[in-house]
Design a protein around this motif. Structure first.
Motif, PDB file in Angstrom:
ATOM      1  N   VAL A  35      22.876  39.881  76.640  1.00  0.00           N
ATOM      2  CA  VAL A  35      23.750  39.287  75.950  1.00  0.00           C
ATOM      3  C   VAL A  35      24.701  39.452  75.121  1.00  0.00           C
ATOM      4  CG1 VAL A  35      22.762  37.680  74.225  1.00  0.00           C
ATOM      5  CG2 VAL A  35      21.423  37.209  76.458  1.00  0.00           C
ATOM      6  N   LEU A  36      24.218  40.841  74.463  1.00  0.00           N
ATOM      7  CA  LEU A  36      25.122  41.121  73.071  1.00  0.00           C
ATOM      8  C   LEU A  36      26.281  41.637  74.257  1.00  0.00           C
ATOM      9  CD1 LEU A  36      23.136  43.487  71.206  1.00  0.00           C
ATOM     10  CD2 LEU A  36      24.950  42.078  70.470  1.00  0.00           C
ATOM     11  N   THR A  37      26.569  42.166  75.701  1.00  0.00           N
ATOM     12  CA  THR A  37      27.735  42.348  76.350  1.00  0.00           C
ATOM     13  C   THR A  37      28.091  41.497  76.816  1.00  0.00           C
ATOM     14  OG1 THR A  37      26.427  44.324  76.627  1.00  0.00           O
ATOM     15  CG2 THR A  37      27.954  44.321  78.565  1.00  0.00           C
ATOM     16  N   VAL A  39      28.032  38.221  76.210  1.00  0.00           N
ATOM     17  CA  VAL A  39      29.150  37.210  74.887  1.00  0.00           C
ATOM     18  C   VAL A  39      30.969  38.189  74.679  1.00  0.00           C
ATOM     19  CG1 VAL A  39      29.361  36.760  73.027  1.00  0.00           C
ATOM     20  CG2 VAL A  39      27.366  36.613  73.815  1.00  0.00           C
ATOM     21  N   THR A  40      30.456  39.346  74.527  1.00  0.00           N
ATOM     22  CA  THR A  40      31.647  39.814  73.904  1.00  0.00           C
ATOM     23  C   THR A  40      32.573  40.537  74.816  1.00  0.00           C
ATOM     24  OG1 THR A  40      30.647  42.537  74.193  1.00  0.00           O
ATOM     25  CG2 THR A  40      30.658  41.433  72.099  1.00  0.00           C
ATOM     26  N   TYR A  46      31.142  40.135  68.047  1.00  0.00           N
ATOM     27  CA  TYR A  46      29.393  40.567  67.868  1.00  0.00           C
ATOM     28  C   TYR A  46      28.828  40.116  66.810  1.00  0.00           C
ATOM     29  CZ  TYR A  46      30.679  45.295  70.328  1.00  0.00           C
ATOM     30  OH  TYR A  46      30.988  46.260  71.379  1.00  0.00           O
ATOM     31  N   ALA A  49      27.699  37.122  69.489  1.00  0.00           N
ATOM     32  CA  ALA A  49      26.086  38.509  69.963  1.00  0.00           C
ATOM     33  C   ALA A  49      24.984  39.141  69.055  1.00  0.00           C
ATOM     34  CB  ALA A  49      26.958  39.186  70.303  1.00  0.00           C
ATOM     35  N   THR A  53      20.697  36.864  70.184  1.00  0.00           N
ATOM     36  CA  THR A  53      20.021  37.534  70.196  1.00  0.00           C
ATOM     37  C   THR A  53      19.015  37.688  69.247  1.00  0.00           C
ATOM     38  OG1 THR A  53      21.152  39.885  69.337  1.00  0.00           O
ATOM     39  CG2 THR A  53      21.636  39.538  71.557  1.00  0.00           C
ATOM     40  N   ALA A  98      27.505  30.078  78.773  1.00  0.00           N
ATOM     41  CA  ALA A  98      28.451  30.901  78.510  1.00  0.00           C
ATOM     42  C   ALA A  98      29.507  31.070  79.176  1.00  0.00           C
ATOM     43  CB  ALA A  98      27.311  32.366  77.843  1.00  0.00           C
ATOM     44  N   SER A 104      29.633  26.672  70.960  1.00  0.00           N
ATOM     45  CA  SER A 104      29.036  28.078  70.562  1.00  0.00           C
ATOM     46  C   SER A 104      27.355  27.506  70.440  1.00  0.00           C
ATOM     47  CB  SER A 104      28.994  28.647  69.681  1.00  0.00           C
ATOM     48  OG  SER A 104      30.990  29.084  69.831  1.00  0.00           O
TER      49      SER A 104
END
Length: 417
Positions: A35-37, A39-40, A46, A49, A53, A98, A104
């Motif tokens: 999810v972090l990867t 979103v960015t 960050y 993201a 999470t 996403a 958001s």
């Protein structure tokens, strides 16, 4: 495989539920990084993201113990399958939102529902406990499970990051969902090793496993420990990106897990005498101290070495923690008790990743490790403050073992009122 590990797999059914559990818990290491990867890669910050999470983790913290409590009452198959379908559907909705650029707030709505994902590791450990309760083999089984956890964190983060960064942004979470559904369906099909449920009757104890003073200390400490994990995840990914190698972020997290895996293998071959509580406090303290070199890292090779050394304290501490849970929680509530530890970690990961996301956006990646150091100090402080409560079993607990075959009642008899 060393003989103590071969011995536990001589029991029929153990290989099957171990393989199913490995697949089913892969999302534990993949969803957050994925999810972090994602979103960015899609242009989000960050902070956003980390917030998403964190929401997934907080939701899992709230819902997970309730799912496990239902498992203790009704059995794994009846509860895990519907819970998994709900989690899979919500993660799918998150990915669609996403990808389509929805507001958001819709991402956070799906993230909340995704929290009902079951704690597959707790389900597998409950099966080992049912097979080897009150025997030395239980320590080996818990050690092996910690090794499996670390293998997931060796393979999962780089796999999720590579898929999302190199294929398409949603690829990491998509593969994680496939692993979850496959693993849970396989695990719940293996009914021969499923622990017997403990239905609640009119005069049954309906209280939560969290009433145990010892479990309260463990959970509180693991909130801070989870903050270590969450902060290191975010800071490491950001550090790799700042140095022009974002795709290596997952690899460095795998190095961290590899150090833990090696330590877990060695720890599982050892047989300890005496009380487990001092070993646990030493482990928590070692984790805290090992955060300091991360802040000093000025380049990627130094960071890799620091992460490897830091990982050496993780698996032994987790193994000892599971032994202490088995000693402090009644058998009828064991799955719930193990899930409360996962809950503490989830809350901490949520806090650590969220705070670190803001710190990284404001002050740079390396400063994010300040959060890791602070979380480590908090974990050690809680462990020391709660040590005396941890050495007193909760009133009314069933005698259990410390995972090495020694009776908890014998260990703590001089402190039982």
């Amino acid at each position: 495989m060393p003989s103590p590990y071969r011995a536990i797999f001589a029991t029929p059914g153990t290989k099957g539920f171990t393989a199913a559990g490995l697949i089913g818990r892969m999302p534990l290491s993949m969803v957050g990084i994925g999810v972090l990867t994602m979103v960015t890669e899609l242009g989000g910050s960050y902070a956003l993201a980390g917030g998403i999470t964190a929401t997934i983790a907080l939701s899992a913290a709230a819902v997970g113990p309730q799912v496990s409590r239902l498992v203790d009452q009704h059995g794994q198959r009846r509860v895990l399958r519907p819970a998994t379908l709900i989690a899979a559907a919500s993660v799918t909705g998150l990915l669609i939102a996403a990808a389509q650029g929805w507001p958001s707030w819709t991402l956070f709505v799906f993230a909340v529902v995704a929290g009902c994902v079951p704690s597959v590791g707790s389900m597998v450990r409950a099966r080992w406990t049912a097979l080897f309760r009150d025997t030395p083999q239980l320590h080996t089984a818990y050690s092996f499970e910690s090794i499996v956890d670390e293998l997931c964190f060796i393979v999962g983060p780089p796999l999720a990051a590579t898929l999302s960064a190199g294929w398409f942004p949603e690829a990491g979470p998509v593969v994680a969902v496939v692993f979850l559904v496959t693993g849970v369906w396989w695990l719940t099909a293996l009914t021969a090793t499923e622990p017997e449920p403990h239905p609640r009757h009119e005069h049954s104890d309906l209280s939560s496993a969290l009433r145990s003073p010892g479990l309260q200390v463990l959970v509180a400490t693991f909130v801070a420990t989870g903050a270590i994990f969450g902060s290191v995840d975010v800071a490491t990914l950001a550090f790799a990106e700042e140095h022009g190698s974002k795709s290596l972020g997952g690899v460095f997290l795998a190095v961290w897990a590899f150090g833990s895996c090696l330590a877990g293998i060695v720890f599982g071959l050892m047989h300890f005498k005496g009380k487990a509580e001092p070993r646990w406090v030493v482990g928590i303290s070692a984790m805290a101290v090992s955060m300091i070199p991360l802040l000093l890292a000025g380049n990627l090779p130094f960071l890799a070495v620091a992460l490897f050394v830091s990982g050496l304290a993780i698996a032994p501490t987790m193994i000892t923690t599971m032994a202490l849970i088995e000693a402090h929680v009644p058998h009828a509530k064991l799955t719930e008790g193990m899930t409360w530890i996962s809950t503490g970690l989830a809350v901490g990961i949520a806090l650590g990743s969220s705070v670190t996301g803001w710190v990284v956006d404001a002050a740079g990646a390396r400063t994010g490790y300040v959060v890791s150091i602070s979380a480590g100090a908090a974990a050690a402080a809680v462990a020391f403050a709660g040590y005396r409560r941890l050495t007193r079993p909760a009133q009314g607990e069933e005698p259990a073992t410390d995972g090495d075959g020694d009776s908890t009642e014998r260990q703590h008899g001089d402190r039982v009122a």
